[in-house]
Design an enzyme around this catalytic site. Structure first.
Site, PDB file in Angstrom:
ATOM      1  CE1 TYR A   1     -18.324  24.840  28.565  1.00  0.00           C
ATOM      2  CE2 TYR A   1     -19.984  23.430  27.202  1.00  0.00           C
ATOM      3  CZ  TYR A   1     -18.872  24.387  27.358  1.00  0.00           C
ATOM      4  OH  TYR A   1     -18.019  24.302  26.148  1.00  0.00           O
TER       5      TYR A   1
ATOM      6  N   GLY B   1      -6.951  31.001  26.553  1.00  0.00           N
ATOM      7  CA  GLY B   1      -6.939  29.682  26.563  1.00  0.00           C
ATOM      8  C   GLY B   1      -6.312  29.248  25.294  1.00  0.00           C
TER       9      GLY B   1
ATOM     10  N   GLY C   1      -7.735  26.535  20.773  1.00  0.00           N
ATOM     11  CA  GLY C   1      -7.126  27.663  21.008  1.00  0.00           C
ATOM     12  C   GLY C   1      -5.758  27.406  20.599  1.00  0.00           C
TER      13      GLY C   1
ATOM     14  CB  SER D   1     -20.838  25.721  22.892  1.00  0.00           C
ATOM     15  OG  SER D   1     -21.137  24.225  22.871  1.00  0.00           O
TER      16      SER D   1
ATOM     17  N   GLY E   1      -6.000  22.387  22.789  1.00  0.00           N
ATOM     18  CA  GLY E   1      -7.219  22.193  21.870  1.00  0.00           C
ATOM     19  C   GLY E   1      -7.492  23.196  20.819  1.00  0.00           C
TER      20      GLY E   1
END
Length: 283
Positions: free
Chosen positions: A164, A10, A16, A138, A14
C-alpha cells in the site's frame, strides 16, 4: 465550481463521497466513475436531493485495464472538457492478489489504473481552461524507502502495508513527473494526504482487515469530512490555481520523504508503467 465538469473515481464512500457531495453543492457537474451501480445510484439521489445537478455515471473496475480503457472512452464520448480530474479511488489487500492483467492488485489499482485513466482523459483536460488533476496519495509512502524496482509485483515478498505504501509513493512520483510534463500546457497536478479513513478501504477483503485497518491506520487518518477538505480545496480553490507538482496536507503544501522527491525514480517508474499499461502519454 458552477458548471465545472469534475470527474471523480471512487466517489461512493469515505472521502470520495464527501468530496462529490461538496463539489456538487458548489455547482459542479459530476461524472462519477464507480464500480458499484447501486452505491452510485444512491449517491446520485443524494446529490439531486441536496439541489445538485444529476451526475453522469460510468461503471469502471480499476483492477481491469481494459475496463479502464472502456470507461475512459465513455467519458470522452460526452464530448466536453474536463475541468477537474479527482483520482480518489484506492484499495489495500490483506494478501497478495493478481489482476486479470497479471499484476499485483494494489499497485495495479492504485497506480497503473490511475496512470492509464489520466492519460486517456488528457485530451478532455486539455480542452478545459486551467484544468486540474488531483491525486489522493498518503503519508503511507513512509512505509517504504523506495519503489523496490527489483520486485515491483511483490513476487519475492508480500506485506500489506509495504505494498500500500509503495502504491502511494507511486502516486506522488507520478504526480511530480506529470506536473513537469504538463506545466507548459497550464494543467496543474497535485497530490495530497487526506488524513481520513475511507470507509470502503480494505472492505473488499472482508473479515479481519476491514476491522483492523482503521485501528492500525489511526495515526495517519481522521474523519472523512476532515479528510476530504484537502481534496475539495485542491479541486476548487483559487489559491492553488497556479500551483503544480506539490504534495498537500491540511490544505497546505507539505514535505514528503526524500524518496518521494526522487525524480530519477519517478522517470524510471513512468517508463515501467508505460510498459505495463501499454500506453504512452502524448506529452
Amino acid at each position: 465550481m458552477h458548471g465545472k465538469h469534475v470527474v471523480i473515481t471512487g466517489p461512493t464512500a469515505g472521502i470520495g463521497r464527501t468530496s462529490a457531495l461538496a463539489l456538487a453543492a458548489q455547482g459542479a457537474d459530476l461524472t462519477l466513475l464507480c464500480r458499484n451501480p447501486d452505491k452510485a445510484r444512491d449517491l446520485c439521489q443524494d446529490i439531486v436531493a441536496a439541489g445538485g445537478t444529476q451526475p453522469s455515471v460510468v461503471l469502471m473496475d480499476m483492477a481491469r485495464l481494459a475496463d479502464v480503457r472502456r470507461a475512459a472512452q465513455e467519458v470522452l464520448a460526452q464530448d466536453r472538457p474536463i475541468d477537474v480530474l479527482l483520482n480518489n479511488a484506492g484499495i489495500v489487500n490483506l494478501k497478495r492478489q493478481e489482476t486479470v492483467d497479471g499484476f499485483e492488485e494494489t499497485l495495479a489499482v492504485n497506480h497503473y489504473a490511475v496512470f492509464l485513466l489520466t492519460g486517456l482523459l488528457l485530451p478532455a483536460l486539455q480542452q478545459a481552461s486551467h484544468a486540474r488533476i488531483v491525486n489522493v496519495a498518503s503519508h503511507a509512502h513512509t512505509f517504504v524507502r523506495d519503489m523496490g524496482f527489483d520486485d515491483m509485483q511483490a513476487l519475492k515478498k508480500y506485506s500489506t502495508f509495504h505494498e500500500y505504501g509503495r502504491s502511494k509513493l507511486a502516486n506522488i512520483l507520478f504526480t511530480r513527473e506529470l506536473a513537469r510534463r504538463l506545466e507548459p500546457e497550464g494543467i496543474t497536478v497535485n497530490s495530497l494526504h487526506p488524513g481520513a479513513v475511507s470507509t470502503s478501504l480494505g472492505q473488499q477483503n472482508g473479515g479481519l482487515l476491514s476491522k483492523v485497518l482503521p485501528v492500525v491506520l489511526k495515526p495517519f487518518f481522521r474523519s472523512p469530512e476532515k479528510g476530504a477538505q484537502t481534496s475539495i480545496y485542491l479541486c476548487q480553490s483559487a489559491e492553488v490555481a497556479g500551483v503544480t507538482g506539490e504534495y498537500f496536507y491540511n490544505c497546505r503544501p507539505t514535505s514528503t520523504k526524500p524518496w518521494a522527491r526522487d525524480d530519477t525514480a519517478g522517470q524510471r517508474l513512468w517508463a515501467l508503467t508505460e510498459e505495463a499499461t501499454q500506453f504512452s502519454y502524448p506529452v
